[in-house]
Design a protein around this motif. Structure first.
Motif, PDB file in Angstrom:
ATOM      1  N   GLY A   1       1.022  -1.301  -0.081  1.00 22.00           N
ATOM      2  CA  GLY A   1      -0.177  -0.033   0.329  1.00 22.00           C
ATOM      3  C   GLY A   1       0.787   1.529   0.283  1.00 22.00           C
ATOM      4  O   GLY A   1       1.869   1.519   0.744  1.00 22.00           O
ATOM      5  N   GLU A   2       0.321   2.303  -0.770  1.00 25.70           N
ATOM      6  CA  GLU A   2       1.110   3.105  -1.037  1.00 25.70           C
ATOM      7  C   GLU A   2       0.052   4.373  -0.826  1.00 25.70           C
ATOM      8  O   GLU A   2      -1.482   4.456  -0.638  1.00 25.70           O
ATOM      9  N   SER A   3       0.624   5.562  -0.571  1.00 22.87           N
ATOM     10  CA  SER A   3      -0.387   7.418  -0.352  1.00 22.87           C
ATOM     11  C   SER A   3      -0.226   8.315  -1.016  1.00 22.87           C
ATOM     12  O   SER A   3      -1.122   8.523  -0.805  1.00 22.87           O
ATOM     13  N   ARG A   4       0.587   7.927  -1.518  1.00 28.90           N
ATOM     14  CA  ARG A   4       1.436   9.232  -2.729  1.00 28.90           C
ATOM     15  C   ARG A   4       0.985   8.667  -4.323  1.00 28.90           C
ATOM     16  O   ARG A   4       1.883   7.888  -4.392  1.00 28.90           O
ATOM     17  N   VAL A   5       0.728   9.649  -5.283  1.00 29.14           N
ATOM     18  CA  VAL A   5       1.057   8.712  -6.373  1.00 29.14           C
ATOM     19  C   VAL A   5       2.963   9.333  -6.476  1.00 29.14           C
ATOM     20  O   VAL A   5       2.951   8.424  -7.031  1.00 29.14           O
ATOM     21  N   GLN A   6       3.013  10.259  -6.037  1.00 31.63           N
ATOM     22  CA  GLN A   6       4.563  10.562  -7.250  1.00 31.63           C
ATOM     23  C   GLN A   6       5.054  10.060  -6.176  1.00 31.63           C
ATOM     24  O   GLN A   6       6.029   9.493  -7.075  1.00 31.63           O
TER      25      GLN A   6
ATOM     26  N   GLY B   1      -4.620   6.062   0.145  1.00 29.24           N
ATOM     27  CA  GLY B   1      -4.041   7.585   0.802  1.00 29.24           C
ATOM     28  C   GLY B   1      -5.208   8.051   0.166  1.00 29.24           C
ATOM     29  O   GLY B   1      -6.065   7.613  -0.666  1.00 29.24           O
ATOM     30  N   GLN B   2      -5.613   9.715   0.633  1.00 29.71           N
ATOM     31  CA  GLN B   2      -6.186  10.548   0.208  1.00 29.71           C
ATOM     32  C   GLN B   2      -5.794  10.607  -1.092  1.00 29.71           C
ATOM     33  O   GLN B   2      -4.723  10.788  -1.807  1.00 29.71           O
ATOM     34  N   LEU B   3      -6.734  10.707  -2.612  1.00 25.79           N
ATOM     35  CA  LEU B   3      -6.046  10.603  -4.157  1.00 25.79           C
ATOM     36  C   LEU B   3      -6.816  12.027  -4.037  1.00 25.79           C
ATOM     37  O   LEU B   3      -8.241  12.143  -4.031  1.00 25.79           O
ATOM     38  N   GLN B   4      -6.809  12.764  -4.958  1.00 29.80           N
ATOM     39  CA  GLN B   4      -7.440  14.037  -5.486  1.00 29.80           C
ATOM     40  C   GLN B   4      -7.274  13.778  -7.281  1.00 29.80           C
ATOM     41  O   GLN B   4      -6.217  12.996  -7.191  1.00 29.80           O
ATOM     42  N   SER B   5      -8.756  14.933  -7.484  1.00 30.46           N
ATOM     43  CA  SER B   5      -9.180  13.763  -8.545  1.00 30.46           C
ATOM     44  C   SER B   5      -8.236  13.767 -10.123  1.00 30.46           C
ATOM     45  O   SER B   5      -7.508  13.254 -10.859  1.00 30.46           O
TER      46      SER B   5
ATOM     47  N   ARG C   1     -15.803  10.946  -3.440  1.00 27.34           N
ATOM     48  CA  ARG C   1     -17.010  11.619  -3.858  1.00 27.34           C
ATOM     49  C   ARG C   1     -16.931  11.649  -5.312  1.00 27.34           C
ATOM     50  O   ARG C   1     -16.496  11.201  -6.323  1.00 27.34           O
ATOM     51  N   PRO C   2     -18.157  12.129  -6.181  1.00 27.65           N
ATOM     52  CA  PRO C   2     -18.655  12.229  -7.281  1.00 27.65           C
ATOM     53  C   PRO C   2     -17.192  12.576  -8.204  1.00 27.65           C
ATOM     54  O   PRO C   2     -17.317  11.776  -9.281  1.00 27.65           O
ATOM     55  N   SER C   3     -16.827  13.292  -7.664  1.00 24.46           N
ATOM     56  CA  SER C   3     -15.454  13.845  -8.812  1.00 24.46           C
ATOM     57  C   SER C   3     -14.413  13.432  -9.221  1.00 24.46           C
ATOM     58  O   SER C   3     -13.724  12.556 -10.378  1.00 24.46           O
ATOM     59  N   LEU C   4     -13.759  12.459  -7.762  1.00 30.35           N
ATOM     60  CA  LEU C   4     -13.348  11.496  -7.919  1.00 30.35           C
ATOM     61  C   LEU C   4     -13.867  10.166  -8.972  1.00 30.35           C
ATOM     62  O   LEU C   4     -12.776   9.672 -10.016  1.00 30.35           O
TER      63      LEU C   4
END
Length: 214
Positions: free
Chosen positions: A55-60, A82-86, A104-107
Motif C-alpha cells: 500500500g502506498e499513499s502518494r502517487v508521486q 491515501g487520499q487521492l486528488q482528482s 466523492r463523485p468528482s474522483l
C-alpha cells in the motif's frame, strides 16, 4: 530466516489466530504491507519473504519507486490507501490495482474516464469527523449506486476509526453497513488493531509498523 520474514510470519500468525477465533479462513484476509516512505531495499526484503500486496499513499512516490520493482516482480499488487486528488486519478488508475479511498463523485468520474481499471473501495467517514475524508453514512447508499453504475468493480468499503478511542465499534459498524448494502470487501485495521478488525470481518488489513523495522 531474515528479519523481514520473521516479522511477516508474526503478522500472518496474528491474522491466522484472529481468523480461527472468528471461524474464518485466513486466506480470505489480504495483508497489505504499507510501504510508504520505505526504501526499495526494504520492500524487496518483504517480497523475498513472500509478501505480494503493498500500500502506498502518494502517487508521486509510487511513480518514483515502483516501476523498477514491478519489472522484477510483476505479480505484486499495489493498493492506493491515501487520499487521492482528482487531478492524480488518471495516474493512480494506471499504477494501482485497487484504490481504497474513493470518497466523492468528482474522483469517481475521473477514475471512470482513465484508462486503468482498478477495483474501488468506498471510504466511509465512519466517525463523522470533519477533518477526515470519506462518504458520510447517510450519503452512502446513493454513492454506492453511482459506483455500481460505472464499469469499474466495487471491491468494498474502507474506514479509519477516530484516533484515541476503541476501534472495534467502528469496525462493527462498517461491517454492518457492508451487509446492509450487499458489499463484500472490508478494508479496515492497521498495525495497532488489525487482529480486532479481522475478528469483525476485515478482508483487507493495512499493516506498516509491524512489518518494517524502524
Amino acid at each position: 530466516m531474515s528479519d523481514a520474514a520473521t516479522r511477516l510470519d508474526a503478522v500472518r500468525a496474528h491474522i491466522a489466530r484472529a481468523c480461527k477465533a472468528a471461524r474464518r479462513k485466513s486466506e480470505d484476509v489480504t495483508l497489505i504491507a504499507v510501504s510508504k516512505r520505505r526504501s526499495a531495499e526494504e520492500i524487496e526484503a518483504l517480497i523475498a519473504a513472500g509478501q505480494r500486496d503493498f500500500g502506498e499513499s502518494r502517487v508521486q512516490e509510487t511513480v518514483d519507486k515502483w516501476p523498477e520493482i514491478r519489472k522484477r516482480h510483476p505479480d505484486v499488487r499495489l493498493h492506493m490507501i491515501g487520499q487521492l486528488q482528482s487531478n492524480k486519478a488518471a495516474e493512480a488508475a494506471a499504477l494501482f490495482d485497487s484504490i481504497h479511498s474513493l470518497d466523492r463523485p468528482s474522483l469517481l468520474g475521473e477514475l471512470v474516464a482513465a484508462e486503468g481499471r482498478p477495483s474501488l473501495f468506498v471510504q466511509v467517514n465512519i466517525g463523522g469527523e470533519e477533518q477526515k475524508g470519506g462518504v458520510a453514512i447517510p450519503e452512502l447508499p446513493t454513492f454506492l449506486d453511482s459506483v455500481r453504475a460505472t464499469s469499474l468493480p466495487l471491491a468494498g468499503l474502507m474506514a479509519i476509526p477516530p484516533q484515541g478511542v476503541e476501534a472495534s465499534p467502528f469496525f462493527a459498524l462498517l461491517a454492518k453497513l457492508a451487509r446492509r448494502h450487499d458489499v463484500t470487501g472490508l478494508s479496515m485495521g492497521m498495525s495497532a488493531d488489525y487482529p480486532e478488525a479481522v475478528m469483525l470481518g476485515a478482508t483487507h488489513v493495512r499493516v506498516g509498523t509491524a512489518l518494517f523495522e524502524d
